[in-house]
Design a protein around this motif. Sequence first.
Motif, mmCIF file in Angstrom:
data_model
loop_
_atom_site.group_PDB
_atom_site.id
_atom_site.type_symbol
_atom_site.label_atom_id
_atom_site.label_comp_id
_atom_site.label_asym_id
_atom_site.label_seq_id
_atom_site.Cartn_x
_atom_site.Cartn_y
_atom_site.Cartn_z
ATOM 1 N N GLN A 37 26.393 -95.362 -26.063
ATOM 2 C CA GLN A 37 25.648 -94.533 -26.765
ATOM 3 C C GLN A 37 24.080 -94.274 -27.605
ATOM 4 O OE1 GLN A 37 28.091 -92.516 -29.606
ATOM 5 N NE2 GLN A 37 26.495 -91.318 -29.566
ATOM 6 N N ALA A 38 23.817 -95.802 -27.189
ATOM 7 C CA ALA A 38 22.235 -96.066 -27.763
ATOM 8 C C ALA A 38 21.301 -95.268 -26.754
ATOM 9 C CB ALA A 38 21.978 -97.197 -28.242
ATOM 10 N N ALA A 40 23.424 -92.263 -24.882
ATOM 11 C CA ALA A 40 22.561 -90.652 -25.312
ATOM 12 C C ALA A 40 21.366 -90.309 -26.563
ATOM 13 C CB ALA A 40 24.116 -90.564 -25.734
ATOM 14 N N ASP A 41 22.178 -91.240 -27.171
ATOM 15 C CA ASP A 41 20.857 -91.076 -28.654
ATOM 16 C C ASP A 41 19.091 -90.609 -28.544
ATOM 17 O OD1 ASP A 41 23.165 -90.705 -30.596
ATOM 18 O OD2 ASP A 41 23.211 -93.357 -31.279
ATOM 19 N N GLU A 42 18.893 -91.907 -27.447
ATOM 20 C CA GLU A 42 17.875 -92.100 -26.782
ATOM 21 C C GLU A 42 17.707 -90.657 -26.013
ATOM 22 O OE1 GLU A 42 15.086 -93.856 -27.024
ATOM 23 O OE2 GLU A 42 15.384 -95.746 -27.739
ATOM 24 N N GLY A 44 19.091 -87.916 -26.724
ATOM 25 C CA GLY A 44 19.358 -86.546 -27.344
ATOM 26 C C GLY A 44 20.547 -85.750 -26.392
ATOM 27 N N ARG A 46 25.063 -85.823 -26.165
ATOM 28 C CA ARG A 46 26.065 -86.283 -27.034
ATOM 29 C C ARG A 46 26.648 -86.942 -25.966
ATOM 30 N NH1 ARG A 46 30.732 -83.640 -25.787
ATOM 31 N NH2 ARG A 46 29.907 -81.883 -24.802
#
Length: 338
Positions: A37-38, A40-42, A44, A46
Amino acid sequence: MPSSPNPLSRGPRVQSFQPPQGDLTIMAGSGNPLLAQAIADELGVRLTPCEAHQFSEGNIFVRILENVRGRDVYLIQGVHSPVNDNFVELLFWIDALKRASAQQVTAVIPFFSYAKGDKKDEPRVSIRARVCADAIEVAGADRVLTMDLHSPQIQGFFSVPVDHLYGRHVISDHIRKMNIENLVVCSPDVGFAKEASDFAKLLGTPVVIGNKMRKDHSETVEVLEVIGEVAGKNIILVDDFTITGRTLISMAEVLKKKGANDIYAAVTHGVLSKGAAERIGKSPLKKMFMTDTIEAQIDPLPDNIEVIPVAHSFAAAIRSIHDRTSVSTLFPEKRSKK
């Protein structure tokens, strides 16, 4: 008239175009959901929805919950405890993605436990890392991205490309901000001396080397000597992983006897078996740094263990792979050699 070239010729061919890039897709197995998840967040993006289920007798079932046809999929799945379950799940995810017509599948393996089995150093034993590498390829992986293999030459066990990241970059950045004076990097044994030297170069410090002896396959070690001056110095012990913590603790005790001041430790992979966290908490180690390549721990972590995130490093490597740029530019010491 000159004859036209034979289209079936086996001579060298120059590919004058790049294949189209599929959509960048991040998917999480059961091994590293928080790290995935981290990442994917980096980036941008999902996480692609999927599910894994283990039946009562141990059978593992995986399913992708949306279309991945034509996509470049980066599957985040570490091979750590439970090692065999996580490894089999990794193979099943790769197979499912290839059968779902993903354009390219990159197995992102933050920690590859079987990397410890990299050679035939006893009669009638398996080279486990090679068996696992073959299985990952047979399942259909097009590429592997990992961090701090126990032996870097394991990259040669694969015929698909392997991108190898180094935890020492994020750890050294963190330590540098602490401004520890009279710091010396220490390798617990000669086998990790080269990596310790690279670590020392990033910190701009000297390096010393320990000499240990392991009598059997247990984690019990005896530290015999330390090569280098440690009296009055602050020491950081470095290694790629620790399971029981005994090697680091034994080395710390010897360093204390030789007059060292504060002693720190830094490992990329905190494997930490039952009782290891408590043992480290009661040890002479002022602080032990480890990354979050293994996010589920058996025991609560004591106050002297600090976890450093590596999502940014994996996200940067994934972006480089997807954009077809050089991953090696992420490593400062690699750039300096050019």
